[in-house]
Design a protein around this motif. Structure first.
Motif, PDB file in Angstrom:
ATOM      1  N   ALA A  16     -27.530  -2.845  -9.565  1.00  0.00           N
ATOM      2  CA  ALA A  16     -26.658  -3.212  -8.449  1.00  0.00           C
ATOM      3  C   ALA A  16     -25.851  -1.984  -8.074  1.00  0.00           C
ATOM      4  N   PHE A  17     -25.754  -1.692  -6.782  1.00  0.00           N
ATOM      5  CA  PHE A  17     -24.998  -0.530  -6.334  1.00  0.00           C
ATOM      6  C   PHE A  17     -24.542  -0.766  -4.894  1.00  0.00           C
ATOM      7  N   GLY A  18     -23.559   0.010  -4.490  1.00  0.00           N
ATOM      8  CA  GLY A  18     -23.060  -0.160  -3.128  1.00  0.00           C
ATOM      9  C   GLY A  18     -21.759   0.575  -2.916  1.00  0.00           C
ATOM     10  N   LEU A  19     -21.145   0.281  -1.782  1.00  0.00           N
ATOM     11  CA  LEU A  19     -19.878   0.896  -1.428  1.00  0.00           C
ATOM     12  C   LEU A  19     -18.988  -0.139  -0.768  1.00  0.00           C
ATOM     13  N   SER A  20     -17.692   0.107  -0.801  1.00  0.00           N
ATOM     14  CA  SER A  20     -16.724  -0.779  -0.167  1.00  0.00           C
ATOM     15  C   SER A  20     -15.580   0.046   0.389  1.00  0.00           C
ATOM     16  N   SER A  21     -14.929  -0.493   1.391  1.00  0.00           N
ATOM     17  CA  SER A  21     -13.808   0.201   2.006  1.00  0.00           C
ATOM     18  C   SER A  21     -12.800  -0.827   2.500  1.00  0.00           C
ATOM     19  N   ILE A  22     -11.527  -0.580   2.224  1.00  0.00           N
ATOM     20  CA  ILE A  22     -10.443  -1.452   2.667  1.00  0.00           C
ATOM     21  C   ILE A  22      -9.393  -0.601   3.381  1.00  0.00           C
ATOM     22  N   PHE A  23      -9.052  -1.006   4.584  1.00  0.00           N
ATOM     23  CA  PHE A  23      -7.981  -0.340   5.334  1.00  0.00           C
ATOM     24  C   PHE A  23      -6.779  -1.276   5.354  1.00  0.00           C
ATOM     25  N   TYR A  24      -5.681  -0.824   4.722  1.00  0.00           N
ATOM     26  CA  TYR A  24      -4.466  -1.629   4.621  1.00  0.00           C
ATOM     27  C   TYR A  24      -3.480  -1.248   5.727  1.00  0.00           C
ATOM     28  N   LYS A  25      -2.861  -2.254   6.326  1.00  0.00           N
ATOM     29  CA  LYS A  25      -1.750  -2.043   7.246  1.00  0.00           C
ATOM     30  C   LYS A  25      -0.671  -3.068   6.905  1.00  0.00           C
ATOM     31  N   THR A  26       0.539  -2.598   6.615  1.00  0.00           N
ATOM     32  CA  THR A  26       1.614  -3.515   6.242  1.00  0.00           C
ATOM     33  C   THR A  26       2.841  -3.282   7.111  1.00  0.00           C
ATOM     34  N   GLN A  27       3.597  -4.346   7.302  1.00  0.00           N
ATOM     35  CA  GLN A  27       4.927  -4.281   7.898  1.00  0.00           C
ATOM     36  C   GLN A  27       5.892  -4.770   6.816  1.00  0.00           C
ATOM     37  N   PRO A  28       6.543  -3.840   6.094  1.00  0.00           N
ATOM     38  CA  PRO A  28       7.360  -4.230   4.940  1.00  0.00           C
ATOM     39  C   PRO A  28       8.610  -5.022   5.291  1.00  0.00           C
ATOM     40  N   GLY A  29       8.990  -5.069   6.553  1.00  0.00           N
ATOM     41  CA  GLY A  29      10.163  -5.858   6.908  1.00  0.00           C
ATOM     42  C   GLY A  29      10.648  -5.554   8.305  1.00  0.00           C
ATOM     43  N   SER A  30      10.986  -6.617   9.021  1.00  0.00           N
ATOM     44  CA  SER A  30      11.519  -6.478  10.372  1.00  0.00           C
ATOM     45  C   SER A  30      12.623  -7.516  10.553  1.00  0.00           C
ATOM     46  N   TYR A  31      13.844  -7.053  10.768  1.00  0.00           N
ATOM     47  CA  TYR A  31      15.019  -7.924  10.920  1.00  0.00           C
ATOM     48  C   TYR A  31      15.542  -7.744  12.339  1.00  0.00           C
ATOM     49  N   GLU A  32      15.405  -8.799  13.156  1.00  0.00           N
ATOM     50  CA  GLU A  32      15.708  -8.675  14.576  1.00  0.00           C
ATOM     51  C   GLU A  32      16.541  -9.854  15.060  1.00  0.00           C
ATOM     52  N   ALA A  33      17.287  -9.601  16.130  1.00  0.00           N
ATOM     53  CA  ALA A  33      18.113 -10.637  16.734  1.00  0.00           C
ATOM     54  C   ALA A  33      17.240 -11.749  17.292  1.00  0.00           C
ATOM     55  N   LYS A  34      17.737 -12.982  17.187  1.00  0.00           N
ATOM     56  CA  LYS A  34      17.017 -14.148  17.671  1.00  0.00           C
ATOM     57  C   LYS A  34      17.843 -14.818  18.775  1.00  0.00           C
TER      58      LYS A  34
END
Length: 462
Positions: A73-91
């Motif tokens: 068994a063989f192969g490749l994998s790829s993961i692209f991470y995008k995060t927004q660690p925090g957003s505090y905004e007026a409501k």
């Protein structure tokens, strides 16, 4: 205050058979998780606190039957991470809240792997594999610089370096080894052993004692290194009564490096310099797992017991404080005893009942052990970290299951389940916490679903 969280996934999978020895499975997909906490009770202070993480992933896995003794068994994998660690905004238009948005993070993890399932003899099978991962923490973003040899604090930032979009801020790479073997002692018994090394490039940050979707996912960066694990295990498996009863016992030992813990009073939400409140630790985990499983007959189910311990100790010269004097202490998820009973009894082909019971040791907690007066108010003196535990967890569930008729030519098959969750209405504490009220310290226990909850479920398949 309103909590909202959700997850969306989309996956496309393609399989191609080249010949009777080689086939490929290609997968591409996206995962999206987000939560928000909103308060509009006071329009002047109304806010929306949100967090999100996206993962775009691709895998290409090949399987090649070389001969009767080797399956590759063989192969490749790829993961692209995008995060927004925090957003505090007026409501809302009346809110006077000042917006505070943490910079987004992104990274790319790419890996190649190869494994071989080797049939050494009719009794012995060996699996050997190697995975090599390359992780790149990417811009855009700021990297803060601190003086060498002293604890990192927000006050001693010496410089800020900005990286443009797509620029490499930090790169990590490491091999991961997979090795396991199974030896058949007889037709009904076998021994298995394994050795694994692991790298994890994404971390969950959580030091809350309330049940709410406020955990933060943090990518490895220039200061927060990937977590590392090295685990060895061995187990014995034996079946009885024509393989209708399965038993097993397995023991394991694991070493941990770069496991994250936090400074006392750490602020994880909306922290622009999270590396100043993080402590690197090393640890060890070990335990034994026992399983008794009955797979057929009117009465079936399983009983499992696990004894597991996880200890960590400070391994960060720049922490600025000594956690438990540098000695080992239980990790926050250390629960030595876990028992699970899953049982089903079938009266007929349509009617059955289920009874499940769960027990676990209470998780570790840091408690105040003394009260003293200062400035006209009571203050707390806390124990060493995680030296006490909340009360043990115990829950039992019961249900009655009714299947529809078993005609083979019908388009839809359905079933009903009626039962009670936590049938004895036990108030299992989720957390224990202390607050100061009018100058007096009071302690509380928080229980989630601390009562019996009836349920009814309708299932259908077609």
């Amino acid at each position: 205050t309103a909590y909202r969280y959700g997850k969306r996934n989309a996956v496309l999978k393609w399989k191609h058979i080249f010949n009777n020895k080689l086939y490929e499975v290609a997968t591409i997909g996206i995962d999206d998780y987000n939560y928000s906490i909103t308060s509009t009770f006071n329009p002047v202070n109304a806010y929306d606190l949100s967090f999100g993480i996206n993962q775009y992933h691709f895998r290409s896995d090949f399987n090649y039957a070389l001969n009767n003794r080797h399956n590759l068994a063989f192969g490749l994998s790829s993961i692209f991470y995008k995060t927004q660690p925090g957003s505090y905004e007026a409501k809302g238009a009346q809110s006077l809240v000042n917006n505070d948005v943490l910079q987004k993070e992104q990274a790319l993890e790419t890996a190649l792997y190869f494994s071989d399932q080797i049939t050494v003899s009719p009794k012995l099978t060996v699996n050997a594999g190697l995975r090599y991962a390359l992780y790149n923490y990417l811009g855009p973003g700021n990297r803060y610089k601190y003086p060498a040899g002293i604890p990192r604090t927000e006050e001693n930032i010496t410089d800020t370096v900005y990286y443009k979009s797509g620029k490499f801020i930090k790169t990590y790479s490491a091999p991961e080894i997979r090795l396991s073997a199974r030896y058949s002692l007889s037709e009904v018994s076998s021994v298995k052993a394994s050795l694994n090394t692991l790298q994890q490039y994404i971390h969950m940050l959580s030091n809350t004692t309330s049940i709410s979707p406020t955990d933060i996912w943090k990518l490895s960066d220039a200061y927060i290194r990937p977590q590392q694990g090295y685990q060895a295990s061995v187990g014995y498996y034996h079946n009885f009564k024509a393989n209708t009863i399965e038993t097993s016992v397995e023991v394991y030992y694991k070493k941990l490096n770069n496991f994250l813990d936090y400074k006392s009073g750490a602020q994880l939400i909306l922290n622009h310099h999270i590396e100043t409140d993080i402590i690197n630790t090393k640890g060890k985990a070990y335990g034994a797992e026992f399983l008794l499983k009955k797979t057929s007959g009117r009465l079936n189910g399983w009983l499992s017991y696990a004894y597991s311990r996880t200890f960590i100790k400070q391994d960060d010269e720049l922490a600025g404080e000594a956690i438990n004097k540098g000695n080992y202490y239980p990790a926050s998820f250390d629960k030595p005893h876990n028992v699970n009973l899953i049982s089903n009894y079938r009266f007929s082909h349509r009617y059955s009942i289920s009874f499940n019971a769960i027990y676990s040791t209470g998780r570790p907690v840091t408690l105040p052990i003394a009260v003293f007066n200062s400035g006209g108010a009571q203050r707390l003196y806390y124990s060493d970290r995680n030296q006490y535990r909340i009360p043990d967890y115990l829950r039992a569930d019961f249900s009655v299951n009714i299947d529809g008729n078993h005609k083979t030519n019908q388009a839809i098959h359905n079933s009903w389940s009626l039962g009670v969750y936590n049938m004895f209405a036990r108030q299992n504490p989720y957390s224990v916490y202390f607050v100061q009220e009018n100058g007096v310290v009071k302690g509380y226990q928080l229980s989630i679903f601390g009562t019996a909850i009836p349920f009814i479920t309708f299932n259908f398949r077609f």
